[in-house]
Design an enzyme around this catalytic site. Structure first.
Site, PDB file in Angstrom:
ATOM      1  N   HIS A 128       0.822  -1.211   0.000  1.00 40.53           N
ATOM      2  CA  HIS A 128       0.000   0.000   0.000  1.00 40.53           C
ATOM      3  C   HIS A 128       0.857   1.264   0.000  1.00 40.53           C
ATOM      4  CE1 HIS A 128      -3.761  -1.966   0.077  1.00 40.53           C
ATOM      5  NE2 HIS A 128      -3.714  -2.399   1.315  1.00 40.53           N
ATOM      6  N   GLU A 236      -7.617  -0.279   7.206  1.00 44.59           N
ATOM      7  CA  GLU A 236      -7.300   0.899   6.397  1.00 44.59           C
ATOM      8  C   GLU A 236      -6.076   0.598   5.546  1.00 44.59           C
ATOM      9  OE1 GLU A 236      -9.045   3.646   6.201  1.00 44.59           O
ATOM     10  OE2 GLU A 236     -10.321   3.594   7.975  1.00 44.59           O
ATOM     11  N   CYS A 237      -6.012   1.235   4.372  1.00 44.18           N
ATOM     12  CA  CYS A 237      -4.852   1.016   3.503  1.00 44.18           C
ATOM     13  C   CYS A 237      -3.684   1.920   3.865  1.00 44.18           C
ATOM     14  CB  CYS A 237      -5.235   1.237   2.042  1.00 44.18           C
ATOM     15  SG  CYS A 237      -5.706   2.929   1.655  1.00 44.18           S
ATOM     16  N   GLY A 238      -3.960   2.983   4.614  1.00 39.68           N
ATOM     17  CA  GLY A 238      -2.871   3.857   5.038  1.00 39.68           C
ATOM     18  C   GLY A 238      -2.979   5.291   4.565  1.00 39.68           C
TER      19      GLY A 238
END
Length: 241
Positions: A128, A236-238
């Site tokens: 990510h 969450e992906c970040g």
């Protein structure tokens, strides 16, 4: 933080704004944004249902001139259906579309050649970082972004339950979440009533749609985002961390 970002922070009282717009329609929040912070304003979206609602309000309803740029992070691992929706929406709405990809790469094959096969299985955070976080930070810098609109909602996950409508990101930019107080049902009601395009993977049982290798259809009774990162604790992906 830039001097201009610091000036915006000084001028805006987010606590008062969040109270003022606590129950406001997303259109009112977007109109305030267009009138108050038009310079350097963008929408970031992966063309999910919430993002499509905001995009439709911006381009069909409010129709500002110049149009608000739409930032799409092409991770090179999206479903073909997602990319088809991006193409259709760009054509039908005549979007000012800005596309950012992993640095120096344009295909999934080239990504695998540089970073190895199935990187998401070996180190999903690094995956990510390469496909979303780094391209986002580059886009925010190169596009001169001072305020950005997202489609996040409080009912999407536990980590978003306290999501404000207005917040500062870690670089001092204003982050605007017009649908923070809307529900999944309200989003789809708007889409159906206004004939907004959507990803047809939703008709095949998918909830929140991310990268193809990391997204699965929902099982009966599952929450909207439970098809993402299945089998892990990741939520969450970040890019919104």
């Amino acid at each position: 933080m830039t001097h201009r970002s610091a000036a915006i922070q000084t001028a805006l009282n987010l606590e008062a704004l969040n109270q003022q717009f606590a129950n406001a329609h997303p259109k009112s929040i977007l109109l305030w944004s267009l009138e108050t912070v038009p310079e350097g304003l963008i929408q970031s979206t992966a063309f999910g249902p919430s993002g499509m609602v905001i995009l439709d309000l911006l381009y069909r309803d409010l129709d500002p001139r110049p149009p608000v740029p739409i930032l799409f992070l092409d991770t090179l691992h999206h479903f073909p259906e997602t990319l088809a929706l991006v193409h259709r929406t760009q054509r039908d709405y005549r979007l000012h579309l800005e596309v950012y990809r992993p640095q120096g790469l344009t295909t999934r094959e080239a990504f695998a050649q540089r970073y190895g096969d199935d990187l998401w299985e070996k180190d999903v955070d690094y995956f990510h970082q390469l496909t979303k976080v780094a391209p986002l930070q580059l886009a925010l810098q190169e596009l001169g972004v001072k305020s950005w609109i997202t489609g996040r909602r409080r009912d999407q996950s536990i980590s978003r339950q306290q999501l404000p409508i207005f917040e500062w990101d870690d670089q001092g930019r204003l982050k605007i979440n017009p649908l923070a107080h809307w529900t999944h049902r309200e989003v789809w009601k708007y889409i159906m009533e206004n004939k907004v395009p959507y990803n047809h993977l939703h008709d095949q049982g998918y909830g929140s749609i991310g990268d193809e290798p990391l997204t699965t259809p929902l099982q009966e009774g599952e929450h909207e985002r439970e098809g993402r990162w299945r089998g892990t604790a990741k939520t969450e992906c970040g890019i919104h961390r």
